[in-house]
Design an enzyme around this catalytic site. Structure first.
Site, PDB file in Angstrom:
ATOM      1  N   HIS A 177       0.824  -1.213   0.000  1.00  0.00           N
ATOM      2  CA  HIS A 177       0.000   0.000   0.000  1.00  0.00           C
ATOM      3  C   HIS A 177       0.860   1.266   0.000  1.00  0.00           C
ATOM      4  O   HIS A 177       0.355   2.354  -0.270  1.00  0.00           O
ATOM      5  CB  HIS A 177      -0.914   0.012   1.223  1.00  0.00           C
ATOM      6  CG  HIS A 177      -2.088  -0.899   1.098  1.00  0.00           C
ATOM      7  ND1 HIS A 177      -1.983  -2.263   1.077  1.00  0.00           N
ATOM      8  CD2 HIS A 177      -3.417  -0.624   0.960  1.00  0.00           C
ATOM      9  CE1 HIS A 177      -3.187  -2.801   0.945  1.00  0.00           C
ATOM     10  NE2 HIS A 177      -4.065  -1.837   0.873  1.00  0.00           N
ATOM     11  N   SER A 178       2.109   1.115   0.334  1.00  0.00           N
ATOM     12  CA  SER A 178       3.013   2.262   0.410  1.00  0.00           C
ATOM     13  C   SER A 178       4.158   2.104  -0.587  1.00  0.00           C
ATOM     14  O   SER A 178       4.839   1.072  -0.598  1.00  0.00           O
ATOM     15  CB  SER A 178       3.586   2.388   1.824  1.00  0.00           C
ATOM     16  OG  SER A 178       4.684   3.277   1.861  1.00  0.00           O
TER      17      SER A 178
END
Length: 229
Positions: A10-11
């Site tokens: 997600h990052s």
């Protein structure tokens, strides 16, 4: 051909950082990060994952962080041109990625790399089980090891991250339960908690089909100074 790896997070920073760490352990393995959304936000991107697939030669194992990243990776597999050459591993992102990278560096095939990553997750889960469940799951309590080895660390830095990753990655790909100074040798984190420095004795115990191979593998690494001497 060396198996490649895809990191879905997600990052963007986490994906890039995990890939950078694993690359230190496996310089010949291609690792592609697919983190964050296309506009730089926290989240996952189907387009990024598909682009990662397209950038790789045949044969890649995919590692993810949170649940929706798994969904994104699974969706991307549905659109992939050669989904049979892509395997999604059920493993913790960072430690699983390092174990997979070390296994790929060592020449493991697609299934072997996936199994190395997932073995890390199984080892971590086993630590959390109550004692009675560990016995039912096949604890080695009460039975002596099939093979034992004693080795002395000769590299200056001792059992730091890179040697721990080499041990854990190689052991994870074998059909054996291995303990090093009482901790799970398939867990990079557990090995690093030993704080073993130069001159420290390492006691290796192994059970299973590949027990002898596992002891010899660790002994070879230690006696070669993990390539650092």
């Amino acid at each position: 051909m060396t198996v490649s790896l895809v990191v879905v997070s997600h990052s963007e920073k986490i994906a890039d950082g995990a890939a950078e760490l694993a690359a230190q352990m496996a310089p010949d393995v291609r690792i592609v990060a697919a983190g964050g959304t296309t506009d730089g936000r926290i989240g996952t991107s189907l387009e990024k994952v598909l682009a990662a697939f397209d950038s790789l030669p045949e044969g890649a194992v995919i590692l993810t962080d949170l649940g929706s990243a798994v969904m994104t990776a699974e969706s991307a597999l549905e659109f992939a041109e050669n989904p049979e050459t892509l395997l999604l591993a059920d493993a913790p992102l960072v430690e699983g990625l390092v174990a997979a990278a070390v296994a790929a560096q060592g020449g493991a095939d697609l299934q072997g790399v996936k199994q190395a990553a997932e073995a890390v997750g199984r080892a971590a889960h086993a630590v959390d089980l109550p004692a009675e469940q560990l016995v039912n799951a096949g604890s080695v309590t009460g039975k002596g090891p099939d093979f034992i080895g004693e080795f002395e660390l000769i590299n200056e830095a001792g059992l730091h991250a890179r040697p721990a990753a080499k041990i854990a990655g190689g052991v994870s790909a074998l059909d054996a339960k291995v303990e090093l100074n009482g901790v799970d040798a398939a867990s990079m984190t557990s090995l690093m908690t030993l704080g073993a420095g130069k001159g420290r004795a390492l006691h290796v115990e192994a059970w299973g089909v590949d027990a002898e191979r596992a002891v010899n593998y660790i002994g070879g690494l230690v006696q070669a100074g993990f390539g650092e001497t």
